[in-house]
Each structure stands twice: as C-alpha cells, then as structure tokens.
Design a protein around this motif. Structure first.
Motif, PDB file in Angstrom:
ATOM      1  N   SER A 123       0.844  -1.205   0.000  1.00 33.14           N
ATOM      2  CA  SER A 123       0.000   0.000   0.000  1.00 33.14           C
ATOM      3  C   SER A 123       0.875   1.250   0.000  1.00 33.14           C
ATOM      4  O   SER A 123       0.587   2.229  -0.698  1.00 33.14           O
ATOM      5  N   PHE A 124       1.943   1.210   0.785  1.00 36.60           N
ATOM      6  CA  PHE A 124       2.864   2.349   0.849  1.00 36.60           C
ATOM      7  C   PHE A 124       3.561   2.559  -0.493  1.00 36.60           C
ATOM      8  O   PHE A 124       3.782   3.699  -0.921  1.00 36.60           O
ATOM      9  N   ILE A 125       3.891   1.475  -1.177  1.00 38.56           N
ATOM     10  CA  ILE A 125       4.544   1.572  -2.483  1.00 38.56           C
ATOM     11  C   ILE A 125       3.625   2.254  -3.487  1.00 38.56           C
ATOM     12  O   ILE A 125       4.038   3.145  -4.238  1.00 38.56           O
ATOM     13  N   VAL A 126       2.343   1.859  -3.504  1.00 40.42           N
ATOM     14  CA  VAL A 126       1.373   2.477  -4.402  1.00 40.42           C
ATOM     15  C   VAL A 126       1.155   3.940  -4.021  1.00 40.42           C
ATOM     16  O   VAL A 126       1.012   4.814  -4.882  1.00 40.42           O
ATOM     17  N   LEU A 127       1.144   4.212  -2.722  1.00 40.00           N
ATOM     18  CA  LEU A 127       0.987   5.586  -2.235  1.00 40.00           C
ATOM     19  C   LEU A 127       2.120   6.476  -2.746  1.00 40.00           C
ATOM     20  O   LEU A 127       1.896   7.614  -3.162  1.00 40.00           O
ATOM     21  N   LEU A 128       3.338   5.949  -2.729  1.00 39.70           N
ATOM     22  CA  LEU A 128       4.482   6.702  -3.247  1.00 39.70           C
ATOM     23  C   LEU A 128       4.318   6.978  -4.742  1.00 39.70           C
ATOM     24  O   LEU A 128       4.660   8.063  -5.227  1.00 39.70           O
ATOM     25  N   GLY A 129       3.788   5.987  -5.461  1.00 43.41           N
ATOM     26  CA  GLY A 129       3.546   6.181  -6.890  1.00 43.41           C
ATOM     27  C   GLY A 129       2.544   7.289  -7.149  1.00 43.41           C
ATOM     28  O   GLY A 129       2.719   8.109  -8.058  1.00 43.41           O
ATOM     29  N   ALA A 130       1.491   7.333  -6.333  1.00 45.02           N
ATOM     30  CA  ALA A 130       0.485   8.389  -6.472  1.00 45.02           C
ATOM     31  C   ALA A 130       1.072   9.757  -6.138  1.00 45.02           C
ATOM     32  O   ALA A 130       0.785  10.754  -6.815  1.00 45.02           O
TER      33      ALA A 130
END
Length: 299
Positions: free
Chosen positions: A5-12
């Motif tokens: 979830s944190f990885i996707v958050l960084l992408g956003a």
C-alpha cells in the motif's frame, strides 16, 4: 499488505508532483507537445536502462502487446487531462480527473463480482468530499464546454484503467520488465500524438532537458514501476483510493515550490483526503476477530 500500500501511495505522490513541473515548464515557454513527448521519451530511456541490467523472463508476443496497451493508458491520461485544461477551469478539471476513484472501484467490483467493502465506500465518500474542497472555489460564472468535460472524464477513465490493469496483466513477470513494456506502449502513442519536433527546432538547448528528466522520472518511471510492484498485491479498489494521494501532493507542491495561496477550506479538503486514505487501510473488525478466535483455539 501495508508495505505494498505504501509503495502504491508513493507512486500516487509521484504523480502529484507533476503539475508543479508542468506549470514551471509552461512558464518557461515550452508547449504541451514539447513537454509531453520529451517526458515519455526520457521515461522510456530510463526504463530501458533499468531493463538492460535486470533479470528478464521470456514472454510471448501477445503478452508484450497487452502490456504495451496498458501503457497507452498512461499517455492518454496526461493527454486528455492537459487538453481538458484548455477549456475548463483547473478546479473543474481536477474534480473530473478524480472520478477515477469510483470508476476504479466499479471496475474491480465487476471483475470480482463482489460488492465493494463498506470501508472502501466510506473512504470514497471522504475522498470525494475532500476533492471538492481541495480543488478550490469553483467559478460559477465560467462557461464549461461539453468537449472539456468529456476530456476530463476520459482522463479519469484512462487513469482508472491504468490502475486496474496494472494489477491484472502479466503479474508473473518481473516488475521492471513489465514497466518497460508498458512505457514502450506509452512512448509509441506519445510520439504519434506529439511528434518530437524539438530536436529539429533546437528546443533542448533552451532548458527542456531539465523538465524532461524531472517529468520522465516522476511521471513515467516511478509511478509505472511502483504501481507494477504494488497493484497486484493490493487490488485496484484499494489502489484507486491510494491514488487520491496525488491531489494533496499537488497542493503541497504548489505552496512550497510555486508559492501559490491555498485557503483554509482547501487545506481541510487535503485533510479529508488523507483521512480517507488512512481509513482505507483500516483492518476489518470481523477479520481481526476471526484471527483472534483462530489464535485462541489453536495455541
């Protein structure tokens, strides 16, 4: 799950930085054609370098085509959004783009044949309320063109499709390899829509390289790679919610870098979006209870 979830958050968040660099590039006199095509060219070259030095898995031609088609949604999202800004106020364009959240959840529900979780619905309501506030005051006297509204919604659909297929297509392939094939599709479409005439005109000598590098890394390499890693693990419903981190990032960057004024209402919108994102990470109580019961029954 939290790690992905944190990885996707960084992408956003990486996507959220883009608007600031785009505004800076436009302020230097560069055109959308120069900015967009050079962005995708640098993004592709960067991914190609990573691709060369990483382990690769043999794939069929149809798999490459599928991933390249997924990549075209990256190009379409930026293209539709930039074009919508030509005929719509920025506040309206942002609100239209953020329809990707519920579109993504509907796509996932249709695919899984399951209703969205209650926490996802609540998080979505918080996000939508926060988006309306964070987008700023809407000029009710402005004229809205049908084409601009359609383009804004198409940008939302394209982004939702990117999030959805990032977690579904060829997930067994290494993330860098998947990302490179996606950027191949994005670059091909970008070059067709925005031919790189700046090589002939010598625009690269006027500072375009800096913005190309910034936008290519932050807008192509990082989000594509991070979504390729995280989306297969968390699903597109949660991914759509986390994708909303783009707007708070854009607001914060506009204050820090562009020194734009942000009202208290807009900050409240940012807080609501962050609350919605945090709430989406809340574990289901029923699941936690089952886990607790299971642990007590089997010491």
């Amino acid at each position: 799950m939290l790690k992905y979830s944190f990885i996707v958050l960084l992408g956003a968040c990486s996507y959220g930085v883009l608007s600031t660099f785009v505004k800076l590039a436009y302020g230097k006199g560069f055109t959308p054609t120069e900015v967009i095509s050079s962005q995708f060219l640098v993004g592709w070259l960067s991914m190609a370098i990573l691709y060369i030095f990483t382990q690769k898995q043999k794939i069929q031609g149809k798999t490459f085509i599928k991933l390249a088609l997924v990549g075209t949604t990256i190009c379409l999202t930026g293209t539709f959004y930039y074009l919508s800004l030509q005929t719509l106020p920025a506040s309206i364009a942002i609100i239209l783009l953020f329809q990707f959240t519920w579109i993504g959840i509907i796509l996932e529900s249709i695919h899984s044949k399951k209703k969205p979780q209650v926490k996802i619905i609540i998080a979505l309501l918080l996000l939508f309320s926060g988006t309306l506030l964070a987008a700023g005051t809407i000029d009710v006297t402005a004229t809205f063109s049908f084409s601009g509204i359609l383009l804004g919604l198409l940008a939302a659909l394209s982004f939702a499709l990117f999030i959805f297929f990032s977690g579904k297509v060829a997930t067994n392939i290494p993330s860098i390899q998947r990302s490179f094939y996606m950027t191949c599709g994005a670059l091909l479409l970008a070059l067709v829509l925005f031919p790189p005439t700046y090589f002939i005109q010598g625009t690269t000598d006027q500072g375009l390289v800096f913005y190309s590098l910034s936008l290519g890394i932050l807008g192509i390499v990082l989000p594509t790679l991070l979504f390729a890693i995280g989306m297969p693990k968390i699903g597109s419903s949660l991914g759509s919610i986390l994708g909303a981190a783009e707007l708070p990032t854009a607001v914060i960057m506009s204050v820090v870098v562009l020194h734009e004024a942000v009202t208290l209402v807009q900050w409240l919108g940012v807080v609501l979006i962050l609350i919605g994102i945090a709430y989406s990470q809340k574990k289901d109580q029923s699941f936690a209870l089952q886990q607790h019961t299971h642990s007590t029954d089997h010491p």
